[in-house]
Design a protein around this motif. Structure first.
Motif, PDB file in Angstrom:
ATOM      1  N   LEU A 380       0.875  -1.168   0.000  1.00  0.00           N
ATOM      2  CA  LEU A 380       0.000   0.000   0.000  1.00  0.00           C
ATOM      3  C   LEU A 380       0.907   1.210   0.000  1.00  0.00           C
ATOM      4  CD1 LEU A 380      -3.094   0.674   0.228  1.00  0.00           C
ATOM      5  CD2 LEU A 380      -2.647   1.109   2.641  1.00  0.00           C
ATOM      6  N   ILE A 381       0.795   2.048  -1.032  1.00  0.00           N
ATOM      7  CA  ILE A 381       1.703   3.184  -1.221  1.00  0.00           C
ATOM      8  C   ILE A 381       0.916   4.481  -1.027  1.00  0.00           C
ATOM      9  CG2 ILE A 381       3.158   4.388  -2.893  1.00  0.00           C
ATOM     10  CD1 ILE A 381       3.811   1.681  -4.116  1.00  0.00           C
ATOM     11  N   ARG A 382       1.375   5.299  -0.073  1.00  0.00           N
ATOM     12  CA  ARG A 382       0.697   6.561   0.237  1.00  0.00           C
ATOM     13  C   ARG A 382       1.672   7.714   0.018  1.00  0.00           C
ATOM     14  NH1 ARG A 382      -3.712   7.072   3.462  1.00  0.00           N
ATOM     15  NH2 ARG A 382      -3.272   5.030   4.398  1.00  0.00           N
ATOM     16  N   ALA A 383       1.291   8.654  -0.838  1.00  0.00           N
ATOM     17  CA  ALA A 383       2.139   9.820  -1.103  1.00  0.00           C
ATOM     18  C   ALA A 383       2.109  10.772   0.091  1.00  0.00           C
ATOM     19  CB  ALA A 383       1.656  10.536  -2.361  1.00  0.00           C
ATOM     20  N   LEU A 384       3.309  11.230   0.511  1.00  0.00           N
ATOM     21  CA  LEU A 384       3.450  12.160   1.622  1.00  0.00           C
ATOM     22  C   LEU A 384       4.111  13.447   1.125  1.00  0.00           C
ATOM     23  CD1 LEU A 384       4.783   9.720   4.383  1.00  0.00           C
ATOM     24  CD2 LEU A 384       2.416  10.416   3.993  1.00  0.00           C
ATOM     25  N   PRO A 385       4.028  14.530   1.896  1.00  0.00           N
ATOM     26  CA  PRO A 385       4.699  15.780   1.480  1.00  0.00           C
ATOM     27  C   PRO A 385       6.214  15.605   1.410  1.00  0.00           C
ATOM     28  CG  PRO A 385       3.087  16.172   3.226  1.00  0.00           C
ATOM     29  CD  PRO A 385       3.242  14.691   3.123  1.00  0.00           C
ATOM     30  N   ASN A 386       6.874  16.548   0.731  1.00  0.00           N
ATOM     31  CA  ASN A 386       8.341  16.607   0.636  1.00  0.00           C
ATOM     32  C   ASN A 386       8.938  15.374  -0.027  1.00  0.00           C
ATOM     33  OD1 ASN A 386       8.313  19.104   2.084  1.00  0.00           O
ATOM     34  ND2 ASN A 386       8.202  17.961   4.014  1.00  0.00           N
ATOM     35  N   ALA A 387       8.246  14.873  -1.060  1.00  0.00           N
ATOM     36  CA  ALA A 387       8.738  13.733  -1.848  1.00  0.00           C
ATOM     37  C   ALA A 387       9.001  12.504  -0.978  1.00  0.00           C
ATOM     38  CB  ALA A 387      10.002  14.117  -2.618  1.00  0.00           C
ATOM     39  N   GLN A 388       8.163  12.310   0.040  1.00  0.00           N
ATOM     40  CA  GLN A 388       8.249  11.126   0.896  1.00  0.00           C
ATOM     41  C   GLN A 388       7.097  10.175   0.551  1.00  0.00           C
ATOM     42  OE1 GLN A 388      10.485  10.788   3.945  1.00  0.00           O
ATOM     43  NE2 GLN A 388      11.640  12.299   2.783  1.00  0.00           N
ATOM     44  N   THR A 389       7.294   8.900   0.842  1.00  0.00           N
ATOM     45  CA  THR A 389       6.264   7.902   0.559  1.00  0.00           C
ATOM     46  C   THR A 389       6.192   6.902   1.703  1.00  0.00           C
ATOM     47  OG1 THR A 389       6.620   8.068  -1.830  1.00  0.00           O
ATOM     48  CG2 THR A 389       5.495   6.102  -1.039  1.00  0.00           C
ATOM     49  N   GLU A 390       4.964   6.644   2.165  1.00  0.00           N
ATOM     50  CA  GLU A 390       4.750   5.587   3.158  1.00  0.00           C
ATOM     51  C   GLU A 390       4.448   4.283   2.434  1.00  0.00           C
ATOM     52  OE1 GLU A 390       2.214   5.411   7.172  1.00  0.00           O
ATOM     53  OE2 GLU A 390       0.989   5.062   5.391  1.00  0.00           O
ATOM     54  N   VAL A 391       5.136   3.218   2.813  1.00  0.00           N
ATOM     55  CA  VAL A 391       4.965   1.919   2.175  1.00  0.00           C
ATOM     56  C   VAL A 391       4.609   0.895   3.242  1.00  0.00           C
ATOM     57  CG1 VAL A 391       6.045   0.103   0.794  1.00  0.00           C
ATOM     58  CG2 VAL A 391       6.636   2.509   0.386  1.00  0.00           C
ATOM     59  N   MET A 392       3.434   0.272   3.097  1.00  0.00           N
ATOM     60  CA  MET A 392       3.041  -0.857   3.944  1.00  0.00           C
ATOM     61  C   MET A 392       3.155  -2.120   3.099  1.00  0.00           C
ATOM     62  SD  MET A 392      -0.309   0.634   5.942  1.00  0.00           S
ATOM     63  CE  MET A 392      -0.448  -0.840   6.955  1.00  0.00           C
ATOM     64  N   TRP A 393       3.763  -3.155   3.666  1.00  0.00           N
ATOM     65  CA  TRP A 393       4.077  -4.355   2.879  1.00  0.00           C
ATOM     66  C   TRP A 393       3.506  -5.600   3.578  1.00  0.00           C
ATOM     67  CZ3 TRP A 393       8.163  -3.773  -1.068  1.00  0.00           C
ATOM     68  CH2 TRP A 393       8.308  -4.909  -1.879  1.00  0.00           C
TER      69      TRP A 393
END
Length: 691
Positions: A380-393
């Motif tokens: 599950l890929i969630r776009a975050l501010p400042n070119a960051q990304t949360e990744v749940m695997w």
């Protein structure tokens, strides 16, 4: 017969008072608390080892035989229950298919031509059409077989011409190992020689793939969002795993492996990485970039089919792919896993995507090893501010057996950290840091160098280090392995190949690997092996002279992750690894890293002229030949915190211009002596106890 403890057969244990006569037996009932703990443990580990059984004995106040027999009976009962449930599901599916078949047969009786609305096809006309299709199919098969025969004849002609040189001498030298003849130009093993060819997908195939992907997406959404009850904490290592009873109630999945040795691996993890979400998704959907993103896990990957929108990634992403991949980690003592998967990418909300993998055998099923099946897994890929990304695997895999995994690595692989979500997440974190540093426009303050003067040169050296690491991991499969009994008894595994790949020196290459258990933590072993002060005590490239570090390039935020350039204090040749002009100064390019699950140290000898070309940044690093050797460092998952250390060497025994295309006994012995000497030196440095 199986017994149980609440009056059912599985919870009663019978111990023999008179083992010879078997006349008298004592019935001993377990308490409900004991049964509850045993049941919970069985869900996670149906095959406890001796130490785990001892632990349960102390905890439950039971005899060792009581625990042993309870697990034996429980496995038998579980297998019988699984078979009953499977039969019920298969019977229901069969009835459903029969109804669909009857409906289709009824519809065929009333079919009309869509173009002209004419009368329905008669039985005779349908038979003629089917016969015509059979003839066309037979003709196409004949053409294919003819092409295969012609190709094999061409390969055999080349093989005969290459093996005619020195056949007699090689025959004699290898007879002592129990072999008649070994020709390294021979076709490799089936897993290595496979060429996954795309097949034409019918509308029914596409529909089936779409339904499989849609079902997998919905299941993974539920695992990510809705049912926390589906996840339980493992009593073995404290990680979260899927509760299989709860999972089977909602998924109605059928187990693909019936062996008692089969198991289910499940795990989940989450992280935040410094990369834009759309760029990360693009790398997931490009098989070449996918391999680059996970170089220490994904050995090979090929996209067979792509359906849906094309790259680059757009807002409403909905891509369906069929991918063949080969996964491998750690050591030649761990077998690779091959999977044919359907990968689906969907945007489920603004800035939120889900990518799902699930095994499917609709195409090329005969080319994939049947020992591993991937249930719906993914990210599950969630776009975050400042070119960051949360990744749940989430990883959820059925594995048939582990007899091919060496005992040193069996607990690590079976525990889930081998191919589990944690390894994917940790690798993703490290590679995203590396990519961010590789794209830097100025030299980072953590770097220092006497030879790498420009950003372009630094980027070139990082690409060369990345390729060195990838080549080393590909070699660890050691496919086409030839058994040398005398060496195997010494704990050395030998593999021989004729190298024709670009970016590696052409010629005959002998690879050798060995493993040892070390009573130190992985970080302690890592620090010892990367120390420049004592490297000359184990590294034959140093010729027992001290080595000097002349450059360092950071590849991550940790001080343990970097590429460095080493040079012996005294000039000289570079020993048995690669024969060169003694007047040339030898250098060693090395990359090392350490993360939460272990580390690697990989290095390759280069002469100064070649290294200068690489550091200039004016030549493609892919054109620089390297032959890496190195170490993998893994935790042994024991309470003492020990380490499993694997070392592997590659040695060029004859170059591409040599007329000798065969392996002599001398070459194999030389490689074995080299790795055995290194093992003994490392054992001495690490104070390993004698075997």
């Amino acid at each position: 017969m199986d017994y149980d403890g609440d009056g059912s057969p599985d919870n009663e244990q019978y111990t023999s008072v008179n083992a010879m006569s078997k006349e008298k037996r004592i019935c001993q009932r377990h308490s409900p608390q004991q049964i509850q703990i045993l049941e919970a443990y069985f869900k996670e580990c149906p095959h406890p080892n001796e130490s785990q059984r001892q632990k349960l004995c102390k905890e439950l106040n039971l005899e060792i035989d009581q625990v042993k027999f309870w697990f034996q009976n429980k496995r038998t009962q579980s297998k019988a229950q699984d078979e009953r449930n499977s039969n019920i599901l298969l019977r229901a599916e069969n009835e459903k298919l029969q109804c669909e078949n009857d409906a289709m047969m009824e519809a065929l009786k009333n079919v009309t031509c869509p173009a002209c609305g004419g009368p329905p096809f008669g039985r005779d006309e349908r038979e003629r059409n089917l016969q015509k299709l059979r003839f066309e199919n037979a003709s196409l098969k004949g053409e294919r077989d003819g092409m295969v025969v012609a190709k094999n004849k061409h390969q055999q002609t080349m093989l005969d011409s290459l093996t005619s040189v020195q056949r007699h001498q090689t025959f004699e030298s290898l007879t002592s190992y129990g072999l008649n003849l070994y020709n390294p130009l021979e076709q490799p093993s089936s897993s290595e020689s496979q060429t996954i060819q795309p097949q034409v997908l019918s509308e029914m195939d596409i529909l089936q793939l779409s339904e499989t992907a849609a079902s997998a997406v919905e299941e993974l959404k539920r695992l990510f969002f809705t049912d926390e009850a589906l996840w339980v904490m493992s009593s073995i290592d404290g990680t979260y795993v899927i509760d299989q009873e709860s999972y089977e109630k909602f998924s109605h999945s059928v187990k693909h492996f019936r062996n008692l040795s089969a198991r289910v691996e499940s795990s989940k993890d989450v992280t935040v990485v410094p990369i834009e979400a759309t760029r990360l998704i693009e790398m997931f959907l490009d098989s070449e970039k996918w391999k680059m993103l996970f170089p220490t896990i994904v050995n090979k990957a090929t996209t067979i089919h792509t359906l849906g929108s094309e790259l680059p990634i757009k807002e409403n992403c909905n891509v369906l792919q069929v991918i063949w991949e080969q996964l491998h980690i750690l050591s030649p003592l761990v077998p690779p896993r091959e999977l044919m998967i359907v990968r689906c990418c969907q945007q489920i909300d603004d800035g939120l995507w889900i990518i799902v993998d699930v095994s499917h055998n609709i195409v090329n099923s005969d080319q994939v090893s049947p020992s591993c099946y991937k249930r719906p897994s993914g990210v599950l890929i969630r776009a975050l501010p400042n070119a960051q990304t949360e990744v749940m695997w989430i990883e959820h895999v059925e594995v048939d057996h582990t007899p091919d995994t060496h005992r040193m690595y069996r607990e690590l692989v079976c525990g889930g950290s081998g191919y589990g979500a944690r390894r994917w997440i940790v690798t993703l974190e490290r590679m995203c840091e590396r990519m961010a540093l590789s794209s830097a426009l100025i030299m980072p303050a953590t770097d220092w160098s006497e030879t790498i003067a420009t950003v372009e040169g630094r980027r070139s050296v990082m690409k060369l280090g990345e390729r060195m690491l990838k080549n080393f991991n590909e070699m660890l499969i050691m496919s086409g392995k030839v058994e040398f009994p005398q060496q195997s008894k010494c704990g050395v595994r030998i593999s021989i190949r004729m190298n024709m790949e670009a970016g590696q020196p052409p010629g005959l290459v002998v690879s050798a690997a060995s493993c040892l258990s070390v009573p130190l933590t992985p970080l302690q072993v890592f620090n010892c092996l990367r120390s420049n002060d004592i490297r000359h005590k184990w590294d034959v490239l140093c010729h027992e002279t001290e080595i000097t570090e002349i450059a360092r390039v950071s590849t991550g935020s940790s001080e343990t992750n970097y590429i460095n350039l080493l040079q012996p204090t005294l000039p000289g040749d570079i020993g048995p690894i690669m024969v060169q002009d003694p007047q040339k100064k030898m250098m060693v390019l090395q990359e090392c890293y350490m993360d939460a699950l272990g580390g690697m140290i990989v290095y390759s000898p280069l002469d100064m002229a070649t290294m200068s070309i690489a550091a200039s940044g004016k030549v493609d690093p892919l054109n620089i030949p390297i032959l890496p050797s190195g170490f993998t460092i893994s935790s042994d998952n024991s309470q003492e915190g020990g380490t499993v250390l694997m070392l592997a060497f590659q040695i060029l025994v004859s170059d591409g211009n040599s007329r000798t295309k065969n392996v002599s006994e001398d070459s194999v012995d030389r490689v074995s002596r080299l790795i055995s000497k290194t093992v003994q030196s490392i054992k001495l440095l690490l104070n390993c106890p004698p075997e």
